[in-house]
Write an enzyme that holds these catalytic residues in place. Structure first.
Site, mmCIF file in Angstrom:
data_model
loop_
_atom_site.group_PDB
_atom_site.id
_atom_site.type_symbol
_atom_site.label_atom_id
_atom_site.label_comp_id
_atom_site.label_asym_id
_atom_site.label_seq_id
_atom_site.Cartn_x
_atom_site.Cartn_y
_atom_site.Cartn_z
ATOM 1 N N GLY A 276 0.790 -1.222 0.000
ATOM 2 C CA GLY A 276 0.000 0.000 0.000
ATOM 3 C C GLY A 276 0.820 1.267 0.000
ATOM 4 C CD GLU A 318 1.558 -9.099 0.384
ATOM 5 O OE1 GLU A 318 0.528 -8.434 0.130
ATOM 6 O OE2 GLU A 318 1.523 -10.234 0.896
ATOM 7 N N PRO A 319 5.036 -4.501 -2.030
ATOM 8 C CG PRO A 319 7.184 -3.899 -2.748
ATOM 9 C CD PRO A 319 6.449 -4.826 -1.801
ATOM 10 N N GLY A 320 3.474 -2.993 -4.824
ATOM 11 C CA GLY A 320 3.040 -3.196 -6.202
ATOM 12 C C GLY A 320 3.032 -1.869 -6.918
ATOM 13 N NE ARG A 321 -1.166 2.707 -5.102
ATOM 14 C CZ ARG A 321 -2.425 2.863 -5.483
ATOM 15 N NH1 ARG A 321 -2.721 3.690 -6.457
ATOM 16 N NH2 ARG A 321 -3.392 2.220 -4.869
ATOM 17 C CE1 TYR A 366 -10.941 2.197 -5.901
ATOM 18 C CE2 TYR A 366 -9.062 2.346 -7.378
ATOM 19 C CZ TYR A 366 -9.940 1.582 -6.638
ATOM 20 O OH TYR A 366 -9.824 0.223 -6.636
ATOM 21 C CB CYS A 393 -21.594 7.037 -24.214
ATOM 22 S SG CYS A 393 -21.398 7.175 -25.997
ATOM 23 C CD GLU A 394 -21.246 6.063 -18.361
ATOM 24 O OE1 GLU A 394 -21.654 6.875 -17.506
ATOM 25 O OE2 GLU A 394 -21.851 5.021 -18.670
ATOM 26 C CE1 TYR A 423 -4.122 -2.742 -7.889
ATOM 27 C CE2 TYR A 423 -2.932 -0.708 -7.438
ATOM 28 C CZ TYR A 423 -3.250 -2.003 -7.101
ATOM 29 O OH TYR A 423 -2.693 -2.576 -5.993
#
Length: 466
Positions: A276, A318-321, A366, A393-394, A423
């Site tokens: 995180g 657990e680094p990812g980002r 988010y 179309c949003e 992500y």
């Protein structure tokens, strides 16, 4: 790095935007904190990454495209490996995983965390040592657990009593033993978006320490012949910039660790503190470097263990980002530019690009903030307050909510958004039947396609209707 340190000045006039947004002194400049290590503007003002001019990359591969800086990725992986040298460092594959990245992770000496059968399949295809793989997930099916056991996955992080029962049956059936960690909720809520905060009680992950479920889960795992209890796992959320949450979580998890030792007579050998760790999406973000994180977290754990009179377990993170996030930028082509009048004489320039929420859902999901820069040329035009939007179309199809952009942006210009490694491709979709973009690794002036762009044939292959 703060806005003024990046050479930015306060905005002038009646432009509307968030309070932190500042008009750049030079709209062509890059803020180094937001970009991968090799990103730079060349003499034409065009963006280069890994020595590759993004104009050339788009000419060959089209847009939108994810541009992955290999040297930057490897450098960040090594930084975590070296800083947490006494830990096992698991790269969180959910942030972004493909065969090439899995191989890089192995080559840099990291372990790998997966949370689905698909991620496991990619890891095994890459030849990743299954003993160095951890398997997460709050609802692993019997088939998924069977595959993990047959592959020899090193540890499975259990998340429910039903999963413990499934593993017990499978290990007995297959005649194998599985290393198990028990995921616990420590009741610590990181200061982040509700949907990415994962340690408070009212959510789907883990066993509650407070309710007693976590202790009971440990007891059941310890009592099951085919399960080898490794330790406790705690994850407090994502995009975290300080270690205060880890301090509280570690204290509560180690309290349980000590109780297990006292009441069950079991010294669990390991503890996982999750990941995180945050990155900089805008100049207001101030992430810690791996060395600082390692020093502070280690001090916290050692202090708490001394207080309990217990040995420090083997730790993992657990680094990812924090590894892949800054290593990728997304390049788009501008299709339309539209000035929209606001009140009090203000206006906003809407810049529509050829991607959007299908390749980056995080802004819509988010309320995430991003930055952007013109990537194809230098502009001498005065900056205007802009919003980078997609083609879907949003009304909420927004990539960058607020950013000063050149006032002369026009169709055909390229725009690049940094910090899109985590992500964005993993959560990409075929909304409006969009084709998911390619991932192109760049290094030393060479661009290598590692995930190709989807085609209409790919899109139609699963549509079996007559």
């Amino acid at each position: 790095m703060r806005a003024h340190e990046a050479g930015w000045a306060h905005a002038e006039g009646n432009h509307r935007g968030p309070a932190w947004l500042r008009q750049p002194a030079d709209v062509n400049a890059l803020v180094p904190l937001l970009w991968s290590a090799t990103a730079r503007k060349n003499v034409d003002g065009a963006l280069e990454v890994g020595g590759v001019d993004l104009r050339d990359l788009v000419a060959e591969h089209g847009s939108p495209a994810y541009v992955l800086d290999e040297a930057d990725f490897r450098g960040r992986a090594r930084a975590f490996r070296d800083a947490f040298s006494d830990y096992d460092v698991y790269y969180a594959g959910k942030a972004f995983l493909c065969t090439t990245v899995a191989r890089w992770v192995a080559e840099e000496g990291l372990c790998l965390d997966v949370c689905s059968a698909g991620e496991l399949a990619v890891a095994l295809r890459a030849g990743f040592d299954p003993a160095r793989i951890g398997y997460h997930g709050n609802n692993k099916t019997t088939a998924e657990l069977r595959r993990a056991l047959e592959a020899g996955v090193g540890r499975i992080v259990v998340d429910s009593f039903q999963e413990i029962d499934r593993l017990a049956r499978l290990t007995d059936e297959l005649g194998v033993t599985s290393g198990v960690m028990v995921r616990v909720t420590a009741g610590v809520e990181a200061h982040t978006h509700e949907y990415i905060a994962t340690a408070h009680e009212d959510q789907k992950f883990g066993f509650s320490i407070t309710s007693g479920d976590a202790f009971e889960a440990v007891r059941r795992v310890q009592a099951t012949p085919g399960l080898r209890l490794l330790g406790l796992h705690s994850h407090i959320g994502s995009q975290i910039f300080d270690t205060s949450g880890f301090e509280v979580a570690a204290r509560r998890v180690l309290t349980l660790h000590a109780r297990v030792s006292d009441e069950l007579g079991v010294e669990m050998p390991e503890m996982d503190l999750g990941g995180g760790f945050g990155i900089a999406y805008t100049t207001q973000d101030d992430p810690s470097d791996p060395a600082q994180l390692a020093t502070e977290i280690t001090k916290i754990v050692e202090h708490e263990c001394r207080g309990f009179g217990i040995a420090v377990p083997a730790l993992s993170v657990e680094p990812g980002r924090a590894i892949v996030g800054p290593s990728v930028c997304t390049v788009y082509e501008v299709g339309t530019v539209k000035e929209v009048a606001l009140d009090a004489g203000a206006s906003r320039t809407y810049v529509s690009v050829d991607g959007g929420m299908s390749d980056n859902i995080r802004t819509a999901l988010y309320d995430a903030d991003y930055s952007c820069t013109i990537a194809s040329r230098r502009s001498d035009a005065a900056p205007v307050l802009g919003r980078l939007v997609g083609k879907h179309c949003e009304a909420g199809d927004i990539v960058v909510k607020d950013e000063f952009v050149p006032g002369d942006l026009a169709p055909g210009d390229l725009m690049a958004v940094p910090g899109t490694g985590a992500y964005c491709r993993s959560m990409a979709s075929n909304y409006n039947h969009a084709l998911r973009p390619p991932v192109i690794a760049v290094r030393d002036g060479v661009a290598n396609l590692v995930v190709r762009r989807e085609t209409e044939d790919d899109l139609l292959r699963t549509d079996v209707g007559a």
